[in-house]
Design a protein around this motif. Structure first.
Motif, short mmCIF file in Angstrom:
data_model
loop_
_atom_site.label_atom_id
_atom_site.label_comp_id
_atom_site.label_asym_id
_atom_site.label_seq_id
_atom_site.Cartn_x
_atom_site.Cartn_y
_atom_site.Cartn_z
N ASN A 109 0.87 -1.18 0.00
CA ASN A 109 0.00 0.00 0.00
C ASN A 109 0.90 1.23 0.00
OD1 ASN A 109 -1.80 2.07 0.46
ND2 ASN A 109 -2.27 1.47 2.56
N THR A 114 -5.18 3.73 5.21
CA THR A 114 -5.56 2.33 5.06
C THR A 114 -6.30 2.12 3.74
OG1 THR A 114 -5.73 2.05 7.45
CG2 THR A 114 -6.91 0.45 6.09
N VAL A 115 -6.01 0.99 3.10
CA VAL A 115 -6.64 0.66 1.82
C VAL A 115 -7.34 -0.69 1.94
CG1 VAL A 115 -6.14 -0.06 -0.55
CG2 VAL A 115 -5.09 2.01 0.36
N HIS A 116 -8.57 -0.76 1.46
CA HIS A 116 -9.31 -2.01 1.35
C HIS A 116 -9.29 -2.42 -0.12
CE1 HIS A 116 -10.71 -1.37 5.44
NE2 HIS A 116 -11.00 -0.12 5.09
N GLN A 118 -9.43 -5.83 -3.27
CA GLN A 118 -9.88 -7.17 -3.68
C GLN A 118 -9.12 -7.58 -4.93
OE1 GLN A 118 -12.81 -9.33 -2.44
NE2 GLN A 118 -11.35 -10.62 -3.51
N GLN A 142 -11.48 -9.99 0.94
CA GLN A 142 -10.96 -8.64 0.78
C GLN A 142 -9.74 -8.47 1.68
OE1 GLN A 142 -13.96 -5.65 1.42
NE2 GLN A 142 -15.41 -6.60 0.00
N GLN A 143 -8.79 -7.66 1.23
CA GLN A 143 -7.58 -7.41 1.98
C GLN A 143 -7.60 -5.98 2.52
OE1 GLN A 143 -5.26 -9.86 2.48
NE2 GLN A 143 -6.63 -11.22 1.33
N THR A 144 -7.18 -5.82 3.78
CA THR A 144 -7.06 -4.49 4.38
C THR A 144 -5.59 -4.24 4.67
OG1 THR A 144 -9.26 -4.62 5.37
CG2 THR A 144 -7.73 -3.03 6.31
N GLU A 178 -8.46 -1.32 -5.57
CA GLU A 178 -8.82 -0.68 -4.31
C GLU A 178 -10.34 -0.54 -4.27
OE1 GLU A 178 -8.19 3.42 -1.71
OE2 GLU A 178 -7.21 3.20 -3.66
#
Length: 203
Positions: A109, A114-116, A118, A142-144, A178
């Protein structure tokens, strides 16, 4: 009524063209952000290529016979949209059909927030998707990612021995989006986003 001078007509034409280009750019930008929810909606309806469902369990993989009489070259491709820097640990290697194998991808990132995100997988040739069995994959959820976080993420898979023998190379391609990020953000390097280079043969 006076006839407009020729340069007035050109100005009106240029203005009309500019408006059309701006509208087209806005539509394309919006379409890019809409791909993930659209893909998910299609998956929910059709049940195909589900992002949150494993292709096979580990127990199922153990029951698969390994075909040691041939190898398949698996190539790994990575594309990122927005703030993510994304790449595979290896560009390609050979596997025996039925043998459980793992590869790692790395994502960073590049933002101060913070980025969410997929990841969406795709395959080339398209028929290979029926025979590429993922046991574990970061694309299932999903990735955080925290600000400037770098994460290594494994993909555990095997190629179904039923893969047609004329398919000798499979390209596994991921695109990382994102989700719902605020518009206008820039990376710490002052850029809107970075996409990882893709190896030859990518989808």
């Amino acid at each position: 009524m006076a006839t407009p001078a020729p340069h007035d007509g050109d100005r009106m034409l240029n203005r009309s063209m500019l408006i059309k280009l701006v509208v087209m750019a806005a539509v394309m930008f919006g379409f890019g952000f809409a791909l993930v929810p659209l893909y998910r909606a299609i998956c929910n309806i059709t049940g195909a290529n589900s992002l949150v469902k494993r292709d096979v369990t580990a127990a199922g993989a153990r029951n698969t016979q390994v075909d040691t009489t041939r190898t398949v070259s698996v190539e790994f491709d990575a594309n990122a949209r927005g703030a993510l820097v994304f790449s595979p640990e290896q560009n390609a290697f050979d596997v025996h059909p039925g043998a459980v194998t793992a590869v790692k991808y790395r994502v960073t990132n590049s933002l101060n927030r913070t980025v969410h995100a997929q990841a969406i997988p795709s395959y080339a040739p398209a028929v290979a998707g029926q025979y590429f069995e993922k046991i574990e994959c970061f694309c299932f959820t999903q990735q955080t990612l925290a600000p400037h976080e770098t994460r290594e993420m494994p993909v555990v898979f095997f190629v179904d021995p039923k893969l047609p023998r004329d398919v000798r190379t499979i390209t596994l391609s991921y695109t990382f989006f994102e989700l719902g990020g605020p518009a206008g953000e820039t990376t710490s390097a002052g850029q809107g986003g970075t996409a990882a280079a893709t190896p030859a043969g990518g989808a």
